[in-house]
Each structure stands twice: as structure tokens, then as C-alpha cells.
Design a protein around this motif. Sequence first.
Motif, PDB file in Angstrom:
ATOM      1  N   VAL A   1       0.849  -1.192   0.000  1.00 26.89           N
ATOM      2  CA  VAL A   1       0.000   0.000   0.000  1.00 26.89           C
ATOM      3  C   VAL A   1       0.886   1.244   0.000  1.00 26.89           C
ATOM      4  O   VAL A   1       1.796   1.370   0.824  1.00 26.89           O
ATOM      5  CB  VAL A   1      -0.923   0.009   1.241  1.00 26.89           C
ATOM      6  CG1 VAL A   1      -1.814   1.253   1.243  1.00 26.89           C
ATOM      7  CG2 VAL A   1      -1.781  -1.264   1.282  1.00 26.89           C
ATOM      8  N   PHE A   2       0.619   2.159  -0.936  1.00 25.59           N
ATOM      9  CA  PHE A   2       1.440   3.370  -1.044  1.00 25.59           C
ATOM     10  C   PHE A   2       0.773   4.565  -0.381  1.00 25.59           C
ATOM     11  O   PHE A   2      -0.379   4.889  -0.655  1.00 25.59           O
ATOM     12  CB  PHE A   2       1.719   3.702  -2.510  1.00 25.59           C
ATOM     13  CG  PHE A   2       2.806   2.867  -3.106  1.00 25.59           C
ATOM     14  CD1 PHE A   2       4.131   3.199  -2.909  1.00 25.59           C
ATOM     15  CD2 PHE A   2       2.505   1.731  -3.846  1.00 25.59           C
ATOM     16  CE1 PHE A   2       5.152   2.429  -3.448  1.00 25.59           C
ATOM     17  CE2 PHE A   2       3.507   0.953  -4.391  1.00 25.59           C
ATOM     18  CZ  PHE A   2       4.835   1.302  -4.187  1.00 25.59           C
ATOM     19  N   ALA A   3       1.533   5.224   0.503  1.00 23.47           N
ATOM     20  CA  ALA A   3       1.124   6.487   1.107  1.00 23.47           C
ATOM     21  C   ALA A   3       2.108   7.558   0.650  1.00 23.47           C
ATOM     22  O   ALA A   3       3.237   7.254   0.290  1.00 23.47           O
ATOM     23  CB  ALA A   3       1.125   6.367   2.626  1.00 23.47           C
ATOM     24  N   ARG A   4       1.672   8.799   0.676  1.00 23.01           N
ATOM     25  CA  ARG A   4       2.549   9.880   0.193  1.00 23.01           C
ATOM     26  C   ARG A   4       3.641  10.253   1.194  1.00 23.01           C
ATOM     27  O   ARG A   4       4.732  10.615   0.818  1.00 23.01           O
ATOM     28  CB  ARG A   4       1.725  11.141  -0.114  1.00 23.01           C
ATOM     29  CG  ARG A   4       1.157  11.167  -1.519  1.00 23.01           C
ATOM     30  CD  ARG A   4       0.606  12.547  -1.832  1.00 23.01           C
ATOM     31  NE  ARG A   4      -0.001  12.559  -3.160  1.00 23.01           N
ATOM     32  CZ  ARG A   4      -0.608  13.616  -3.666  1.00 23.01           C
ATOM     33  NH1 ARG A   4      -0.709  14.721  -2.955  1.00 23.01           N
ATOM     34  NH2 ARG A   4      -1.140  13.570  -4.877  1.00 23.01           N
ATOM     35  N   THR A   5       3.301  10.192   2.492  1.00 20.88           N
ATOM     36  CA  THR A   5       4.257  10.683   3.498  1.00 20.88           C
ATOM     37  C   THR A   5       4.611   9.613   4.535  1.00 20.88           C
ATOM     38  O   THR A   5       3.856   8.662   4.744  1.00 20.88           O
ATOM     39  CB  THR A   5       3.685  11.911   4.252  1.00 20.88           C
ATOM     40  OG1 THR A   5       2.552  11.487   5.034  1.00 20.88           O
ATOM     41  CG2 THR A   5       3.261  13.012   3.286  1.00 20.88           C
ATOM     42  N   LYS A   6       5.737   9.805   5.200  1.00 21.33           N
ATOM     43  CA  LYS A   6       6.175   8.887   6.254  1.00 21.33           C
ATOM     44  C   LYS A   6       5.185   8.901   7.421  1.00 21.33           C
ATOM     45  O   LYS A   6       4.820   7.853   7.952  1.00 21.33           O
ATOM     46  CB  LYS A   6       7.575   9.297   6.747  1.00 21.33           C
ATOM     47  CG  LYS A   6       8.660   9.108   5.702  1.00 21.33           C
ATOM     48  CD  LYS A   6      10.001   9.598   6.176  1.00 21.33           C
ATOM     49  CE  LYS A   6      10.130  11.083   6.071  1.00 21.33           C
ATOM     50  NZ  LYS A   6      11.498  11.577   6.260  1.00 21.33           N
ATOM     51  N   HIS A   7       4.740  10.102   7.785  1.00 17.47           N
ATOM     52  CA  HIS A   7       3.776  10.240   8.876  1.00 17.47           C
ATOM     53  C   HIS A   7       2.470   9.529   8.522  1.00 17.47           C
ATOM     54  O   HIS A   7       1.888   8.820   9.348  1.00 17.47           O
ATOM     55  CB  HIS A   7       3.510  11.725   9.143  1.00 17.47           C
ATOM     56  CG  HIS A   7       2.446  11.977  10.157  1.00 17.47           C
ATOM     57  ND1 HIS A   7       2.591  11.673  11.491  1.00 17.47           N
ATOM     58  CD2 HIS A   7       1.188  12.492  10.012  1.00 17.47           C
ATOM     59  CE1 HIS A   7       1.480  11.998  12.135  1.00 17.47           C
ATOM     60  NE2 HIS A   7       0.619  12.488  11.264  1.00 17.47           N
ATOM     61  N   GLY A   8       2.025   9.708   7.282  1.00 20.68           N
ATOM     62  CA  GLY A   8       0.797   9.062   6.821  1.00 20.68           C
ATOM     63  C   GLY A   8       0.908   7.550   6.831  1.00 20.68           C
ATOM     64  O   GLY A   8      -0.049   6.845   7.177  1.00 20.68           O
ATOM     65  N   ALA A   9       2.092   7.029   6.486  1.00 22.19           N
ATOM     66  CA  ALA A   9       2.315   5.579   6.476  1.00 22.19           C
ATOM     67  C   ALA A   9       2.219   5.015   7.897  1.00 22.19           C
ATOM     68  O   ALA A   9       1.554   4.001   8.136  1.00 22.19           O
ATOM     69  CB  ALA A   9       3.685   5.264   5.873  1.00 22.19           C
ATOM     70  N   ASP A  10       2.845   5.691   8.863  1.00 18.31           N
ATOM     71  CA  ASP A  10       2.808   5.231  10.261  1.00 18.31           C
ATOM     72  C   ASP A  10       1.388   5.283  10.826  1.00 18.31           C
ATOM     73  O   ASP A  10       0.950   4.381  11.552  1.00 18.31           O
ATOM     74  CB  ASP A  10       3.728   6.099  11.131  1.00 18.31           C
ATOM     75  CG  ASP A  10       5.207   5.806  10.889  1.00 18.31           C
ATOM     76  OD1 ASP A  10       5.524   4.696  10.427  1.00 18.31           O
ATOM     77  OD2 ASP A  10       6.027   6.701  11.147  1.00 18.31           O
TER      78      ASP A  10
END
Length: 372
Positions: A247-256
Amino acid sequence: MNFKDLNIITPILKAVNNAGYTKATEIQYQTIPHILNGSDVIGCAQTGTGKTASFAIPILQLLDKKPVEKKAIRTLILTPTRELAIQISENFEIYGTYLTLKHLAIFGGVPQGKQIAALNKGVDILIATPGRLLDLMAQGVIKLTQIEILVLDEADRMLDMGFVNDVKKILTKVPVKRQTLFFSATMPAEIRKFSQTILSNPKEINVTPVSSTAQTIKQSVYFVEKAEKLDLLIHILKDQTINRSLVFARTKHGADKLVKKLLKSGIHAAAIHGNKSQNARQKALDDFKSSKIRVLIATDIAARGIDIDELPHVINYELPNVPETYVHRIGRTGRAGYEGVAVSFCDTDEKKDLKNIQKLIGFNMPIVQQSI
């Protein structure tokens, strides 16, 4: 060509291997030898072709080879946006893991205090947007008299966004004797003319952008508002026939954030991005490859090291704003003759991104009617 064939020093090669990269992209194997030889370079390459590594790796090697006693800014990388500055900084973080060189990204829109404190501690490589750089130069915080390598990244965007006069002011403050690297996604006449005023006998490299997706990948799109994306993701991932999903998220914070929400819903997931330690990234990747976890949330830069032949499923939780990045993302599935599925979520704000992606790949993705 493999990275080990490019005469890269062991500490950088180790970092590259740890990040999961073995083969250099076209822009990398064409550009790195020229930069290591000290040549000026003009490169025409889209974002998503591995361009940043093509200058980050040799810059780290050249600076490491010639250490200095007193800390000074020896490399300046100019880039038009905060997002690009952060992305370039993440690249230097990855490839410079085993070196003592320090890098820093500075940009506007945030208080300057932390940036000034970091500059005062000494920085070898400065990544900057033109406006913030000029502000700090005017305050006497930054001097560019020791610059050995100057990089203009995304030059066409920089000039389109009205930074041409700022860039010209900055150029008057760097040494005339330097190595200059000039990268642009397009090369219209005015960009070429400008490049000729700052480069000395450059080596020119042109790389055709990636634009096609494998026919083995079944692509589709859901039109879903931002607030409803999580429910849709959970609904899709509850399907136990999907044994692994990237799954791809744009930001590191969003991924966490996404990992925490999935865990609350009983879905085991891990995130992989530049802020994670090498051990944490490797463990997440190993667990994913061995199916200990079914879901891996990744940012684009971290995902470049993911090479799994039998990855069946990719989800674009957030669409990338660079169309070529979409092609790279979904290219993680449908490899080696296996079939793959690539699902994209598109909210109202992302419709322009979707339009650009579909223009690049040459067709409109089928729309899935959601039923949660």
C-alpha cells in the motif's frame, strides 16, 4: 548495469545494497561515471527515473574522497519545492549512512530557527529552495564561497515557478571554478540557453521517461472521498484471498498513521520509509516477503528497494502527483509473467493527478463501484 560495476566506494555500496538496490537505472549508469570524473552534466530526465541517486551517490563519494579540516558548505543543491528538498534529503540520508558527511534541507513555510541551528553545527551538503536560501544569505547565516559542486534540480519547474532571478542571484555568490550538474524534465530552448551560461563543456544525458504499464497488471480506480479511504482499505484487505498487499502512502507520517489504524482493525501491517532504521526496514521487508505480515505500507523512496517477483496486489491509498511514479509503483506487481492487481483510490483533490496518470499510460482505468 549493477551498482558494483560503477566504481562506487564500499560504504556507499553497502548503503545502496542495504536499501535493496542492485541494478542502476539508465540515468544512474549513464551519469554517475561522468560526475565521478569531475565533468559538468546536463541531464534530461523525469522524476521517477532514479535521477536523485544519480547525483547524490557520486557527490557523497567525491566529498568523502577529499575531506576538509573546517566544516563548510561544499555542495549546494537548488530545487523548487519543499517536497523535493525533503525527498533529496532522504536520498542523502540513505546513501550516506556509513559516511560522516552532513546534509541539511532548508525551505520556506516553516520557522528558520532549527535550520539556522543545524547550519551553525556545520553542513557539507545543503539542499535548498531559492527563497529561503537567499533569506539566510541576506542574514549572513550562509556563505557559499566554498562550494565545489552545484546542482540545479528540476530546472524547468524552478524557472516556471518564477525563480530565475533568485537563481541568478545565488549563482553570483558561488565560486566560478566548480562542478555543475543541471537536471531538467524538459529541455525547451530557454532552459537550454540558460544551462549553457552556467555549465562548462558538459556531458549531456537524455533518458526517455517510463510511460507504459505491464499488460499482466489489472488496473482499476475507486472514486472515494478522503475521509472514507480508510474504511475502503480495510474492506479490501479483509479479503483473505489477497495474501500480500503493498500500500502506497505519500508521506512517512501518513504511512505510520495507517499502520496504527489497520492494527486496531485486526490487520497486521508494517511501514517502510526513510525515518525507520535499516534494521526496522529490513525486518518489515523480510516479514512481508515471508508472509508473516500481509500488508506493507510504503512511501515511494523506500519502495524502490522492494523487489518481489510474486507480489500480487498494490494499492495506491493516495495517488502520486508525478504520473511516472504511478508506473513505478504498480510495476512492483505483475512481474516475471505473474498476474497482478493495482487498485487506486482517488478523492476530489486527486482527480487532476488521475487525469495526468491516465494521459501518460494511454487509457482510462475501469471505475469500481464501491460497496462497503
